[in-house]
Design an enzyme around this catalytic site. Sequence first.
Site, short mmCIF file in Angstrom:
data_model
loop_
_atom_site.label_atom_id
_atom_site.label_comp_id
_atom_site.label_asym_id
_atom_site.label_seq_id
_atom_site.Cartn_x
_atom_site.Cartn_y
_atom_site.Cartn_z
N CYS A 1 -99.72 103.82 -6.64
CA CYS A 1 -98.39 103.29 -6.35
C CYS A 1 -98.20 101.91 -7.00
O CYS A 1 -98.87 100.95 -6.61
CB CYS A 1 -98.23 103.22 -4.83
SG CYS A 1 -96.94 102.14 -4.22
N CYS B 1 -97.15 99.04 -4.70
CA CYS B 1 -98.28 98.67 -3.83
C CYS B 1 -99.15 97.62 -4.50
O CYS B 1 -99.62 96.68 -3.85
CB CYS B 1 -99.12 99.90 -3.48
SG CYS B 1 -98.23 101.16 -2.55
#
Length: 100
Positions: free
Chosen positions: A25, A28
């Site tokens: 991600c 993230c």
Amino acid sequence: MAKTSFQDLINGDTPVLIDFFATWCGPCHAYSPILQQLKEDMGDAMRLIKIDVDRNPEITEKLGVQSMPTTMIFKQGELKFRAAGVQSPQTLKDELAKLA
């Protein structure tokens, strides 16, 4: 060493900020240094726990986490804050301050 349950982690008087993330991600990865700085700024006033959603599907599903990153703040076992996406350090500090 005994494995700590999720409930044990979130039951204390110290607010626990949980970052649900995935290694794949992009947001993230951008969020991680923000959280590390927050932890440095807050010190023992909070705990920071990172949960890899791919390695912990049971808790991820139980809490209904569907997008990454998802941030949750617990205190004394109760969910006090939840948001999907990258949160600003100020937003997180404000939420944690409410629990002090």
